[in-house]
Design an enzyme around this catalytic site. Sequence first.
Site, mmCIF file in Angstrom:
data_model
loop_
_atom_site.group_PDB
_atom_site.id
_atom_site.type_symbol
_atom_site.label_atom_id
_atom_site.label_comp_id
_atom_site.label_asym_id
_atom_site.label_seq_id
_atom_site.Cartn_x
_atom_site.Cartn_y
_atom_site.Cartn_z
ATOM 1 C CG HIS A 397 33.115 66.137 38.588
ATOM 2 N ND1 HIS A 397 32.382 65.018 38.862
ATOM 3 C CD2 HIS A 397 32.256 66.990 37.958
ATOM 4 C CE1 HIS A 397 31.139 65.163 38.410
ATOM 5 N NE2 HIS A 397 31.047 66.353 37.849
HETATM 6 C C1 LIG Z 1 30.951 71.700 32.101
HETATM 7 C C2 LIG Z 1 30.830 71.291 33.560
HETATM 8 C C3 LIG Z 1 29.844 70.380 33.933
HETATM 9 C C4 LIG Z 1 29.720 69.993 35.263
HETATM 10 N N1 LIG Z 1 28.645 69.212 35.661
HETATM 11 C C5 LIG Z 1 28.387 69.067 36.983
HETATM 12 C C6 LIG Z 1 27.156 68.501 37.441
HETATM 13 O O1 LIG Z 1 26.254 68.171 36.684
HETATM 14 N N2 LIG Z 1 26.997 68.343 38.793
HETATM 15 C C7 LIG Z 1 27.951 68.725 39.691
HETATM 16 O O2 LIG Z 1 27.753 68.524 40.891
HETATM 17 N N3 LIG Z 1 29.113 69.281 39.286
HETATM 18 C C8 LIG Z 1 29.344 69.503 37.967
HETATM 19 N N4 LIG Z 1 30.480 70.133 37.557
HETATM 20 C C9 LIG Z 1 31.508 70.480 38.572
HETATM 21 C C10 LIG Z 1 31.154 71.685 39.418
HETATM 22 O O3 LIG Z 1 30.457 72.650 38.654
HETATM 23 C C11 LIG Z 1 32.462 72.275 39.977
HETATM 24 O O4 LIG Z 1 33.113 71.276 40.740
HETATM 25 C C12 LIG Z 1 32.208 73.464 40.905
HETATM 26 O O5 LIG Z 1 31.433 74.419 40.215
HETATM 27 C C13 LIG Z 1 33.524 74.099 41.359
HETATM 28 O O6 LIG Z 1 33.235 75.196 42.184
HETATM 29 P P1 LIG Z 1 34.348 76.272 42.574
HETATM 30 O O7 LIG Z 1 33.690 77.255 43.467
HETATM 31 O O8 LIG Z 1 35.559 75.576 43.054
HETATM 32 O O9 LIG Z 1 34.754 76.962 41.188
HETATM 33 P P2 LIG Z 1 33.834 77.789 40.159
HETATM 34 O O10 LIG Z 1 32.392 77.526 40.360
HETATM 35 O O11 LIG Z 1 34.410 77.527 38.812
HETATM 36 O O12 LIG Z 1 34.091 79.306 40.580
HETATM 37 C C14 LIG Z 1 35.289 79.969 40.347
HETATM 38 C C15 LIG Z 1 34.931 81.371 39.871
HETATM 39 O O13 LIG Z 1 36.092 82.176 39.973
HETATM 40 C C16 LIG Z 1 36.165 82.997 38.838
HETATM 41 N N5 LIG Z 1 37.567 83.394 38.663
HETATM 42 C C17 LIG Z 1 38.617 82.625 38.292
HETATM 43 N N6 LIG Z 1 39.739 83.370 38.218
HETATM 44 C C18 LIG Z 1 39.378 84.631 38.571
HETATM 45 C C19 LIG Z 1 40.089 85.843 38.664
HETATM 46 N N7 LIG Z 1 41.394 85.949 38.353
HETATM 47 N N8 LIG Z 1 39.395 86.961 39.061
HETATM 48 C C20 LIG Z 1 38.055 86.898 39.341
HETATM 49 N N9 LIG Z 1 37.340 85.769 39.231
HETATM 50 C C21 LIG Z 1 37.998 84.646 38.860
HETATM 51 C C22 LIG Z 1 35.619 82.154 37.709
HETATM 52 O O14 LIG Z 1 35.189 82.944 36.625
HETATM 53 C C23 LIG Z 1 34.489 81.408 38.411
HETATM 54 O O15 LIG Z 1 33.252 82.080 38.325
HETATM 55 C C24 LIG Z 1 30.639 70.514 36.227
HETATM 56 C C25 LIG Z 1 31.640 71.418 35.858
HETATM 57 C C26 LIG Z 1 31.724 71.832 34.532
HETATM 58 C C27 LIG Z 1 32.804 72.821 34.153
#
Ligand SMILES: Cc1cc2nc3c(=O)[nH]c(=O)nc-3n(C[C@H](O)[C@H](O)[C@H](O)COP(=O)(O)OP(=O)(O)OC[C@H]3O[C@@H](n4cnc5c(N)ncnc54)[C@H](O)[C@@H]3O)c2cc1C
Length: 462
Positions: A397
Amino acid sequence: MHEATKAPKISFFDYIVIGGGTAGIPLATTLSAKYSVLLLERGGSPYGNANITSQLNFGNNFADTSPDSPSQIFTTEGVINTRARVLGGGTYINAGFYSRGEAQFNKEARLMDENLVQESYKWTERVMVFEPVVQEWPSAVRAALLEAGVTPDNGFTYDHIIGTKVSGKSRPMAYGVVFEDSLGNKHRAYLKGGKKDEIILSAGALGSPQLLMLSGIGPRKQLDALKIKVVLEQPFIGQGMADNPLNAVFIPAPVAVNPSGVQIVGITWFGSYIEEAGGFSFIFTPSPNYQGFSPQKINGPLSMGELKIENRNPADTPSVTFNYFKEPEDLRKCVKGVATILKAIESKAFSNYKFANMTVQEILDINMRLPGNDLVRSNTSLSLEQYCKDTVRTMWHYHGGCHIDKVIDHEYKVFGVDGLRVIDGSTILNSPGTNPQASVLMLGRYMGVTILGQRIACDKSR
Ligand SMILES: Cc1cc2nc3c(=O)[nH]c(=O)nc-3n(C[C@H](O)[C@H](O)[C@H](O)COP(=O)(O)OP(=O)(O)OC[C@H]3O[C@@H](n4cnc5c(N)ncnc54)[C@H](O)[C@@H]3O)c2cc1C
């Protein structure tokens, strides 16, 4: 969804969103209802990958260390961690537990329109959230937590460089991106030039600060060291990185436990969340004996670290520290959380799932010897403080790096740069809800509706 290899050499859009993850997808979906949007995602398609489409395969992605894996492993302070690299982002590799954030999160995130917050949650929930039938093991954990004095809660399961130029007012302005396809060919995508056109970073807590720095916006010392031309000196980018420490207690069970995923989270009064995860033993060495898994994470956390770029390659994970348990308050919450799990293990409701002659000290000692991080550990748990420090893992997280009032304003616009916002987990100060994805999905939709509404109003007034 198109392969980048098929993209034109040069193209033009009203919005360019970088990162097709938890925040990026609802955001781009919303904006594309009225305007042209390019959503750039570095990872592959999730469709047809059984490790993603079946919740029971959660964790299998971690074993795939290929450059195309949807899960990009990294280690920090001895703790093995992962970040998403797939269309769908974290929502596609995570454990699927869904828990709406608390009102305090909306306040911290400056999401002041309560109706829009509620509508944005519902918009996501209509398509991707369902209430599971609570299985036997989670039901026992719920009863055990109640006996231990905890409130249980059913959740629901279910080389990019930003081009900047100096505008008339000598402020830098984002106007385009360069991206590389899988064959190594470079493409350029530009904003069309409309007054409200924007580039929006949604590359996650590690990706967004990294891409800002690679684009020349960040701490001068770091940019100079890598010979990156400084567009804007911004010392706060990459600061305030936090990861909620997780400490688990695997419980050897005398009976088979059906894999249930995460169905119950106990919310304690002292700021620790206790989850159950029956059948998650595969994360470690599969063994029919280690079947009950009770992780606990603390809220916040107060301890924070920083992110630094070590090279100019956007595909690499930047170096990051979280300083787990640096703040004594975080350690205190962990100790109370583990003590509560031990109390629940010894409860009447849990008696069928524990070997009658096994003491909680023996259970802790077994856990001390399990893999999960690279930290040096002893074979026995001498105190709960030591247990917390030695068995620290991650619940994935992590957040921070582009905080509100430091890097972005209340509209998520990057200070000092025109046409550029950051909308994702990097903006978060404290991890919301028992699990954050619900709030990040909501944030993407909320900001999409807000940006769209402002632009439509502006277009009409002309
Ligand atoms: C293994 C795991 C288990 C988890 N379990 C839970 C759960 O059960 N419940 C819950 O609520 N939360 C859970 N979480 C946390 C939750 O998934 C994250 O907090 C949330 O997904 C973050 O969202 P975000 O949009 O900030 O980033 P992300 O969803 O990670 O999105 C970022 C995206 O940007 C892309 N990216 C990065 N750099 C580049 C680049 N240079 N060019 C193009 N694209 C790029 C990545 O590939 C990714 O797809 C978990 C996380 C993980 C990793």
